[in-house]
Design a protein around this motif. Structure first.
Motif, PDB file in Angstrom:
ATOM      1  N   ASP A 101       0.887  -1.157   0.112  1.00 19.71           N
ATOM      2  CA  ASP A 101       0.039   0.192   0.295  1.00 19.71           C
ATOM      3  C   ASP A 101       0.865   1.211  -0.015  1.00 19.71           C
ATOM      4  OD1 ASP A 101      -2.391  -1.634  -0.289  1.00 19.71           O
ATOM      5  OD2 ASP A 101      -2.646  -1.565   2.365  1.00 19.71           O
ATOM      6  N   LEU A 102       0.874   2.446  -0.738  1.00 16.79           N
ATOM      7  CA  LEU A 102       0.757   3.245  -0.711  1.00 16.79           C
ATOM      8  C   LEU A 102       1.739   3.967   0.525  1.00 16.79           C
ATOM      9  CD1 LEU A 102       2.486   5.629  -2.204  1.00 16.79           C
ATOM     10  CD2 LEU A 102       0.119   6.822  -2.552  1.00 16.79           C
ATOM     11  N   ILE A 103       2.918   4.434   1.336  1.00 17.65           N
ATOM     12  CA  ILE A 103       2.388   6.121   2.201  1.00 17.65           C
ATOM     13  C   ILE A 103       2.269   6.477   1.636  1.00 17.65           C
ATOM     14  CG2 ILE A 103       3.779   6.120   4.217  1.00 17.65           C
ATOM     15  CD1 ILE A 103       5.662   3.525   3.722  1.00 17.65           C
ATOM     16  N   THR A 104       1.221   7.771   2.221  1.00 15.88           N
ATOM     17  CA  THR A 104       0.758   9.366   2.029  1.00 15.88           C
ATOM     18  C   THR A 104       1.511  10.056   2.532  1.00 15.88           C
ATOM     19  OG1 THR A 104      -1.137   8.940   3.057  1.00 15.88           O
ATOM     20  CG2 THR A 104      -1.059   8.285   1.785  1.00 15.88           C
ATOM     21  N   LEU A 105       1.548  11.179   1.213  1.00 15.40           N
ATOM     22  CA  LEU A 105       2.327  12.219   2.396  1.00 15.40           C
ATOM     23  C   LEU A 105       1.366  12.475   3.673  1.00 15.40           C
ATOM     24  CD1 LEU A 105       4.483  14.617   1.854  1.00 15.40           C
ATOM     25  CD2 LEU A 105       2.985  15.615   1.087  1.00 15.40           C
ATOM     26  N   ASP A 106       0.119  12.723   3.254  1.00 14.48           N
ATOM     27  CA  ASP A 106      -0.403  12.821   4.692  1.00 14.48           C
ATOM     28  C   ASP A 106      -0.083  12.075   6.264  1.00 14.48           C
ATOM     29  OD1 ASP A 106      -2.224  15.059   3.638  1.00 14.48           O
ATOM     30  OD2 ASP A 106      -4.031  13.992   2.901  1.00 14.48           O
ATOM     31  N   TYR A 107       0.262  10.974   6.076  1.00  8.75           N
ATOM     32  CA  TYR A 107       0.510   9.959   6.671  1.00  8.75           C
ATOM     33  C   TYR A 107       2.174  10.357   7.536  1.00  8.75           C
ATOM     34  CZ  TYR A 107       2.590   5.893   9.552  1.00  8.75           C
ATOM     35  OH  TYR A 107       3.568   5.643  10.215  1.00  8.75           O
ATOM     36  N   VAL A 108       2.996  10.776   6.287  1.00 13.98           N
ATOM     37  CA  VAL A 108       4.442  11.252   6.655  1.00 13.98           C
ATOM     38  C   VAL A 108       4.089  12.387   7.486  1.00 13.98           C
ATOM     39  CG1 VAL A 108       6.333  12.011   5.964  1.00 13.98           C
ATOM     40  CG2 VAL A 108       5.161   9.439   4.678  1.00 13.98           C
TER      41      VAL A 108
END
Length: 148
Positions: free
Chosen positions: A64-71
């Motif tokens: 799954d993609l690690i989103t910028l929002d999560y980072v």
């Protein structure tokens, strides 16, 4: 999101200077290739691996993609866990620009690196005088006074 070859990018930006490319050191390329190799190993082992983001480096163990929002939301917590002052991810941009300037990069070059359309944005908002710079200024003043 658009794709050209193996390059994924957002076609829209705040302004034309925001669309730019960056060179990478051999060490960074080696590091990213090692991450990609680990992903390839996991892809073979995990039955329900998400292959949608196979060309991306920043993915979770299941693909799954690690989103910028999560980072962005996790970064302050990461700082705190490491015993550092919790800061927002965007504050690294200020640090990067200041370090480049303190180490001899010209303001105009850093402006292009940062993608700022206005010189004043780089100079007035993103660059900060650090202790080392203040020490250098003190040394210059001291040298001038010794001449007198």
């Amino acid at each position: 999101m658009k794709k050209i070859g193996n390059l994924y990018f957002e076609p829209n930006a705040k302004n034309s200077s925001s669309l730019r490319t960056f060179p990478m050191s051999d060490a960074m390329i080696d590091y990213l290739q090692s991450i990609k190799a680990e992903q390839d190993k996991r892809r073979e082992k995990i039955i329900r691996y998400n292959n949608e983001w196979d060309d991306f480096v920043c993915v979770r163990n299941n693909g799954d993609l690690i989103t910028l929002d999560y980072v962005s939301s996790a970064f302050p917590r990461f700082c705190k866990q490491c015993g550092l002052k919790p800061i927002k991810l965007h504050e690294l941009r200020h640090s990067n620009i200041t370090l480049l300037l303190e180490n001899g990069a010209s303001m105009k070059t850093v402006q292009a690196w940062a993608g700022h359309s206005n010189f004043s944005t780089t100079a007035d908002i993103y660059s900060h005088i650090q202790t080392r710079s203040k020490d250098k200024l003190t040394s210059i003043i001291n040298d001038v006074l010794e001449i007198c």
